[in-house]
Design a protein around this motif. Sequence first.
Motif, PDB file in Angstrom:
ATOM      1  N   ILE A   1      -4.823  -1.698  -8.893  1.00 40.59           N
ATOM      2  CA  ILE A   1      -3.480  -1.009  -9.025  1.00 40.59           C
ATOM      3  C   ILE A   1      -2.697  -0.555  -7.615  1.00 40.59           C
ATOM      4  O   ILE A   1      -3.411  -0.273  -6.965  1.00 40.59           O
ATOM      5  CB  ILE A   1      -3.867   0.582  -9.735  1.00 40.59           C
ATOM      6  N   ARG A   2      -1.614  -0.691  -7.650  1.00 37.77           N
ATOM      7  CA  ARG A   2      -0.517  -0.841  -6.694  1.00 37.77           C
ATOM      8  C   ARG A   2      -0.172   0.804  -6.642  1.00 37.77           C
ATOM      9  O   ARG A   2       0.120   1.457  -7.756  1.00 37.77           O
ATOM     10  CB  ARG A   2       0.715  -1.521  -6.613  1.00 37.77           C
ATOM     11  N   LEU A   3      -0.237   1.526  -5.473  1.00 35.53           N
ATOM     12  CA  LEU A   3       0.388   2.567  -5.409  1.00 35.53           C
ATOM     13  C   LEU A   3       1.232   2.911  -4.336  1.00 35.53           C
ATOM     14  O   LEU A   3       1.419   2.192  -3.429  1.00 35.53           O
ATOM     15  CB  LEU A   3      -0.876   3.599  -4.765  1.00 35.53           C
ATOM     16  N   LYS A   4       2.434   3.347  -5.068  1.00 33.71           N
ATOM     17  CA  LYS A   4       3.678   3.853  -4.558  1.00 33.71           C
ATOM     18  C   LYS A   4       3.621   4.998  -4.094  1.00 33.71           C
ATOM     19  O   LYS A   4       3.559   6.001  -4.775  1.00 33.71           O
ATOM     20  CB  LYS A   4       4.826   3.425  -5.324  1.00 33.71           C
ATOM     21  N   VAL A   5       3.568   5.600  -2.727  1.00 35.61           N
ATOM     22  CA  VAL A   5       3.479   6.688  -2.010  1.00 35.61           C
ATOM     23  C   VAL A   5       5.034   6.997  -1.859  1.00 35.61           C
ATOM     24  O   VAL A   5       5.530   6.456  -0.806  1.00 35.61           O
ATOM     25  CB  VAL A   5       2.570   6.963  -1.146  1.00 35.61           C
ATOM     26  N   ILE A   6       5.583   8.355  -2.385  1.00 39.28           N
ATOM     27  CA  ILE A   6       6.631   8.625  -2.230  1.00 39.28           C
ATOM     28  C   ILE A   6       6.633  10.281  -1.456  1.00 39.28           C
ATOM     29  O   ILE A   6       6.070  10.999  -1.831  1.00 39.28           O
ATOM     30  CB  ILE A   6       7.669   9.042  -3.566  1.00 39.28           C
ATOM     31  N   ASP A   7       7.333  10.212  -0.076  1.00 38.53           N
ATOM     32  CA  ASP A   7       7.304  11.365   0.642  1.00 38.53           C
ATOM     33  C   ASP A   7       8.474  12.218   0.175  1.00 38.53           C
ATOM     34  O   ASP A   7       9.620  11.833  -0.134  1.00 38.53           O
ATOM     35  CB  ASP A   7       7.480  10.948   1.902  1.00 38.53           C
ATOM     36  N   ARG A   8       8.103  13.468  -0.478  1.00 37.09           N
ATOM     37  CA  ARG A   8       8.930  14.618  -1.059  1.00 37.09           C
ATOM     38  C   ARG A   8       9.965  14.918  -0.140  1.00 37.09           C
ATOM     39  O   ARG A   8      11.208  15.083  -0.597  1.00 37.09           O
ATOM     40  CB  ARG A   8       8.113  15.697  -1.597  1.00 37.09           C
ATOM     41  N   GLU A   9       9.684  15.161   1.129  1.00 33.11           N
ATOM     42  CA  GLU A   9      10.692  15.648   2.193  1.00 33.11           C
ATOM     43  C   GLU A   9      11.531  14.708   2.422  1.00 33.11           C
ATOM     44  O   GLU A   9      12.796  14.895   2.720  1.00 33.11           O
ATOM     45  CB  GLU A   9       9.966  16.139   3.435  1.00 33.11           C
ATOM     46  N   THR A  10      11.338  13.244   2.799  1.00 32.37           N
ATOM     47  CA  THR A  10      12.248  12.319   3.383  1.00 32.37           C
ATOM     48  C   THR A  10      12.712  11.466   2.442  1.00 32.37           C
ATOM     49  O   THR A  10      13.802  10.659   2.603  1.00 32.37           O
ATOM     50  CB  THR A  10      11.452  11.417   4.349  1.00 32.37           C
ATOM     51  N   GLY A  11      12.013  11.412   1.155  1.00 28.07           N
ATOM     52  CA  GLY A  11      12.587  10.161   0.208  1.00 28.07           C
ATOM     53  C   GLY A  11      11.758   8.829   0.479  1.00 28.07           C
ATOM     54  O   GLY A  11      12.049   7.879  -0.609  1.00 28.07           O
ATOM     55  N   GLU A  12      11.171   8.971   1.667  1.00 23.87           N
ATOM     56  CA  GLU A  12      10.670   7.371   1.783  1.00 23.87           C
ATOM     57  C   GLU A  12       9.528   7.221   1.056  1.00 23.87           C
ATOM     58  O   GLU A  12       8.915   7.735   0.536  1.00 23.87           O
ATOM     59  CB  GLU A  12      10.451   7.358   3.373  1.00 23.87           C
ATOM     60  N   SER A  13       9.380   5.696   0.929  1.00 25.96           N
ATOM     61  CA  SER A  13       8.260   5.329  -0.080  1.00 25.96           C
ATOM     62  C   SER A  13       7.461   4.074   0.566  1.00 25.96           C
ATOM     63  O   SER A  13       8.102   3.591   1.558  1.00 25.96           O
ATOM     64  CB  SER A  13       8.661   4.856  -1.429  1.00 25.96           C
ATOM     65  N   ARG A  14       6.123   4.184   0.140  1.00 23.14           N
ATOM     66  CA  ARG A  14       5.410   3.163   0.876  1.00 23.14           C
ATOM     67  C   ARG A  14       4.491   2.688  -0.151  1.00 23.14           C
ATOM     68  O   ARG A  14       3.992   3.406  -1.199  1.00 23.14           O
ATOM     69  CB  ARG A  14       4.625   3.419   1.992  1.00 23.14           C
ATOM     70  N   TYR A  15       3.921   1.412   0.091  1.00 22.51           N
ATOM     71  CA  TYR A  15       2.765   1.119  -0.656  1.00 22.51           C
ATOM     72  C   TYR A  15       1.297   1.103  -0.080  1.00 22.51           C
ATOM     73  O   TYR A  15       1.402   1.080   1.008  1.00 22.51           O
ATOM     74  CB  TYR A  15       2.784  -0.293  -1.244  1.00 22.51           C
ATOM     75  N   CYS A  16       0.448   1.519  -0.637  1.00 18.81           N
ATOM     76  CA  CYS A  16      -1.058   1.787  -0.072  1.00 18.81           C
ATOM     77  C   CYS A  16      -2.054   1.085  -1.330  1.00 18.81           C
ATOM     78  O   CYS A  16      -1.674   1.129  -2.447  1.00 18.81           O
ATOM     79  CB  CYS A  16      -1.362   2.723   0.497  1.00 18.81           C
ATOM     80  N   ARG A  17      -3.161   0.599  -0.543  1.00 16.02           N
ATOM     81  CA  ARG A  17      -4.156   0.542  -1.628  1.00 16.02           C
ATOM     82  C   ARG A  17      -5.107   1.658  -1.972  1.00 16.02           C
ATOM     83  O   ARG A  17      -5.157   2.782  -1.142  1.00 16.02           O
ATOM     84  CB  ARG A  17      -5.191  -0.523  -0.930  1.00 16.02           C
ATOM     85  N   VAL A  18      -5.815   1.666  -3.224  1.00 16.85           N
ATOM     86  CA  VAL A  18      -6.590   2.599  -3.592  1.00 16.85           C
ATOM     87  C   VAL A  18      -7.666   3.001  -2.552  1.00 16.85           C
ATOM     88  O   VAL A  18      -7.856   4.253  -2.295  1.00 16.85           O
ATOM     89  CB  VAL A  18      -7.283   2.437  -4.821  1.00 16.85           C
ATOM     90  N   VAL A  19      -8.129   2.057  -2.042  1.00 21.74           N
ATOM     91  CA  VAL A  19      -9.276   2.298  -1.090  1.00 21.74           C
ATOM     92  C   VAL A  19      -9.003   3.197   0.348  1.00 21.74           C
ATOM     93  O   VAL A  19      -9.597   3.794   0.759  1.00 21.74           O
ATOM     94  CB  VAL A  19     -10.214   1.091  -0.557  1.00 21.74           C
ATOM     95  N   GLU A  20      -7.548   3.138   0.540  1.00 21.64           N
ATOM     96  CA  GLU A  20      -7.177   3.637   1.607  1.00 21.64           C
ATOM     97  C   GLU A  20      -6.951   5.271   1.419  1.00 21.64           C
ATOM     98  O   GLU A  20      -6.988   6.062   2.358  1.00 21.64           O
ATOM     99  CB  GLU A  20      -5.446   3.196   1.980  1.00 21.64           C
TER     100      GLU A  20
END
Length: 96
Positions: free
Chosen positions: A22-41
């Motif tokens: 599963i791809r995880l898209k992590v969205i920073d609520r303060e900046t609105g920036e997003s990044r992808y990470c792996r589950v193991v991270e």
Amino acid sequence: MTVIAQGPSTKKETDLDKVLKIRLKVIDRETGESRYCRVVETETWNWANPEYWRIIGGWQITSYARLLNLLYLKAEKGVEEVEIVEGPRFTMLSGG
């Protein structure tokens, strides 16, 4: 009645493989920036800090184990990408 011995189930391995893909898209609520990470991270994230929240679909995720539980449910439904909104607690409660 004959009882047939069964070998160890591979269902857990299959489920775990689906969860780890599963791809995880992590969205920073303060900046609105997003990044992808792996589950193991996510295992290395600071889960002990109650002032920093992570939310998936309205559910607050407070531990790595809870994240895996939710991802198992998503994997069963065939979901391939999950968005995690994260940020300080006050930004989550105030609506941003």
